[in-house]
Design a protein around this motif. Structure first.
Motif, short mmCIF file in Angstrom:
data_model
loop_
_atom_site.label_atom_id
_atom_site.label_comp_id
_atom_site.label_asym_id
_atom_site.label_seq_id
_atom_site.Cartn_x
_atom_site.Cartn_y
_atom_site.Cartn_z
N LYS A 1 49.33 26.50 25.57
CA LYS A 1 49.80 26.46 26.96
C LYS A 1 48.68 26.86 27.92
CE LYS A 1 54.56 27.89 25.93
NZ LYS A 1 55.57 28.93 26.23
N HIS A 2 47.94 27.91 27.56
CA HIS A 2 46.89 28.39 28.45
C HIS A 2 45.66 27.48 28.43
CE1 HIS A 2 49.49 31.90 28.51
NE2 HIS A 2 48.89 32.21 29.62
N ILE A 3 45.45 26.80 27.31
CA ILE A 3 44.41 25.77 27.28
C ILE A 3 44.77 24.64 28.26
CG2 ILE A 3 43.39 23.95 25.86
CD1 ILE A 3 43.56 25.99 23.50
N ALA A 4 46.05 24.26 28.26
CA ALA A 4 46.51 23.22 29.19
C ALA A 4 46.33 23.67 30.64
CB ALA A 4 47.97 22.87 28.91
N LEU A 5 46.63 24.94 30.93
CA LEU A 5 46.45 25.46 32.29
C LEU A 5 44.97 25.48 32.68
CD1 LEU A 5 48.97 28.45 32.29
CD2 LEU A 5 49.11 26.37 33.68
N PHE A 6 44.11 25.79 31.72
CA PHE A 6 42.67 25.78 32.00
C PHE A 6 42.19 24.36 32.29
CE2 PHE A 6 38.29 25.27 30.47
CZ PHE A 6 37.64 26.17 31.31
N ARG A 7 42.64 23.42 31.47
CA ARG A 7 42.20 22.03 31.67
C ARG A 7 42.69 21.48 33.01
NH1 ARG A 7 43.27 19.20 25.76
NH2 ARG A 7 41.09 19.16 25.11
N ARG A 8 43.90 21.85 33.38
CA ARG A 8 44.50 21.25 34.57
C ARG A 8 44.12 21.98 35.85
NH1 ARG A 8 50.89 19.56 34.95
NH2 ARG A 8 50.79 18.49 36.95
N TYR A 9 44.10 23.33 35.78
CA TYR A 9 43.89 24.11 37.00
C TYR A 9 42.70 25.08 36.90
CZ TYR A 9 48.74 22.61 37.72
OH TYR A 9 49.89 21.87 37.84
N ALA A 10 41.98 25.07 35.78
CA ALA A 10 40.84 25.98 35.57
C ALA A 10 41.27 27.45 35.64
CB ALA A 10 39.72 25.70 36.55
N ARG A 11 42.50 27.75 35.16
CA ARG A 11 42.97 29.12 35.18
C ARG A 11 42.31 29.90 34.05
NH1 ARG A 11 43.71 30.02 39.70
NH2 ARG A 11 44.40 32.07 38.98
N PRO A 12 41.81 31.13 34.33
CA PRO A 12 41.15 31.91 33.28
C PRO A 12 42.14 32.53 32.30
CG PRO A 12 41.26 33.18 35.30
CD PRO A 12 41.80 31.81 35.63
N LEU B 1 45.40 37.29 26.97
CA LEU B 1 45.38 37.91 28.30
C LEU B 1 45.27 36.84 29.37
CD1 LEU B 1 42.80 40.80 27.63
CD2 LEU B 1 45.29 40.87 27.36
N PRO B 2 46.39 36.42 29.98
CA PRO B 2 46.33 35.43 31.05
C PRO B 2 45.59 35.99 32.26
CG PRO B 2 48.57 35.69 30.20
CD PRO B 2 47.77 36.83 29.66
N GLU B 3 44.96 35.08 33.01
CA GLU B 3 44.29 35.43 34.27
C GLU B 3 43.27 36.56 34.10
OE1 GLU B 3 44.76 33.62 36.97
OE2 GLU B 3 46.22 32.39 35.88
N SER B 4 42.57 36.56 32.96
CA SER B 4 41.58 37.61 32.68
C SER B 4 40.27 36.99 32.22
CB SER B 4 42.09 38.55 31.58
OG SER B 4 43.29 39.19 31.98
N ASN B 5 39.16 37.41 32.85
CA ASN B 5 37.86 36.96 32.39
C ASN B 5 37.36 37.89 31.28
OD1 ASN B 5 36.77 39.28 33.61
ND2 ASN B 5 36.33 38.18 35.52
N ALA B 6 36.16 37.63 30.78
CA ALA B 6 35.66 38.38 29.63
C ALA B 6 35.49 39.87 29.96
CB ALA B 6 34.34 37.79 29.16
N ALA B 7 35.00 40.16 31.17
CA ALA B 7 34.79 41.57 31.53
C ALA B 7 36.12 42.32 31.61
CB ALA B 7 34.05 41.66 32.86
N GLN B 8 37.12 41.69 32.22
CA GLN B 8 38.44 42.31 32.30
C GLN B 8 39.06 42.47 30.91
OE1 GLN B 8 39.92 39.27 34.92
NE2 GLN B 8 39.87 40.63 36.72
N ALA B 9 38.85 41.46 30.06
CA ALA B 9 39.36 41.53 28.69
C ALA B 9 38.67 42.63 27.90
CB ALA B 9 39.18 40.19 27.99
N GLY B 10 37.37 42.82 28.17
CA GLY B 10 36.64 43.89 27.49
C GLY B 10 37.21 45.25 27.82
N ALA B 11 37.54 45.48 29.10
CA ALA B 11 38.14 46.75 29.50
C ALA B 11 39.51 46.92 28.87
CB ALA B 11 38.24 46.82 31.02
#
Length: 331
Positions: free
Chosen positions: A183-194, A250-260
């Motif tokens: 689902k989140h891959i689809a959101l990334f492809r369609r809307y570039a959601r992290p 982790l929806p809506e999270s980049n690598a730095a946020q995921a690291g924390a």
């Protein structure tokens, strides 16, 4: 008597949401049903349509290319407003549908029969329907077949929901977790959601089983999962991928946020005292991968996080490592 559940849209959408099925890949169990509808009723098109807030989304479709349409033009949006099937012998002569773009254009619907998909608690979350490009009547026997097949769709929805949870940890099963990733891959492809993926292993878990026995290992699995469930955000998704390996999406999270976030999980697990004689303590190693153009399949995304997990384990365990964009050199 007024059927309040037909008019409670918030509760209907909540019932649909509990299935966690929107935007998941096709599944044979549902495709077999639409194929049966097409074959038995002799129609060129059949769909399992789920009615979301502003769209109808097709869990299964035969004879139709689209994966969704706006809700306001969906025939199935009319079907869910009643307990009885909706039959439209000729859409061109029906004022509700004669100017509908699905009638005047592709896929050129001319006749329709749909049955509501009612959950066990009474909410119509979607429909199973048969569609033709010529006017036609659907006789009572055909409608009865459609109703029986619609009941099978609901049974599959229920079985799918039950099968999504690991009995020991309460986390999602690997299959269900991968479906969430898709689902989140689809959101990334369609809307570039992290989004970011955490993979973690309980360190030296085999030693726990060998020293204290498998029942103690089961307690560790349950307690670590419960700890993560308390630590995660409400929209984070926890899955048990196998043995002592878990994943957190982790929806809506980049690598730095995921690291924390991973460090919070890591610290919480290390601080956990697990009831046993003697009390047990464990740690975990975490690998992180942010979604990206080179990670637009679940396999590729997991592989990237797995590289980072390997680095965390070989860097001393009880730590966090983040995969670089090319997933080759973890931080």
């Amino acid at each position: 008597m007024l059927d309040t559940k037909l008019n409670d849209e918030a509760a209907r959408l909540a019932a649909l949401g509990r299935y966690e099925i929107l935007d998941t890949p096709p599944e044979p169990a549902f495709d077999r049903i639409t194929q049966l509808v097409r074959s038995i009723l002799g129609v060129p098109m059949s769909v399992v349509s789920l009615i979301d807030g502003d769209r109808q989304w097709f869990k299964s479709r035969t004879g139709i290319d689209a994966t969704e349409t706006p809700r306001d033009i969906a025939f199935c949006n009319h079907t869910i407003r009643d307990r009885m099937p909706l039959v439209v012998p000729d859409a061109c002569s029906d004022q509700r549908f004669s100017s509908n773009p699905l009638v005047t254009g592709d896929p050129n619907i001319r006749s329709y029969a749909g049955v509501p998909l009612a959950t066990p608690d009474g909410y119509n979350v979607g429909t199973l329907c048969a569609i033709d490009t010529v006017p036609r009547e659907f006789d009572p026997g055909q409608i009865a077949i459609l109703e029986n097949l619609g009941a099978l769709v609901v049974e599959q929805l229920e079985l799918r929901r039950i099968a999504e949870r690991d009995h020991l940890s309460g986390a999602l099963t690997r299959r269900a977790f991968v479906a969430e990733m898709d689902k989140h891959i689809a959101l990334f492809r369609r809307y570039a959601r992290p989004a970011s993926l955490l993979l973690f292993d309980i360190d030296h878990f085999k030693r726990v089983n060998d020293t204290h026995g498998h029942p103690a290992g089961d307690v560790v699995i349950r307690e670590v999962a419960a700890c993560c469930d308390r630590t995660k955000r409400p929209n984070d998704i926890l899955g048990r991928l196998g043995g002592e390996e878990f994943g957190v999406l982790l929806p809506e999270s980049n690598a730095a946020q995921a690291g924390a976030a991973a460090q919070r999980f890591c610290d919480a697990i290390a601080a956990l005292e697990i009831a046993h004689i003697p009390p047990l303590r464990v740690t975990a190693s975490f690998g992180i991968a942010e979604i990206g153009p080179d990670r637009i399949s679940s396999d590729a995304w997991i592989a990237a996080a797995d590289v980072a997990l390997y680095a965390a384990k070989h860097g001393g365990r009880n730590r966090v490592a983040i995969a670089k964009t090319d997933a080759a050199q973890p931080d």
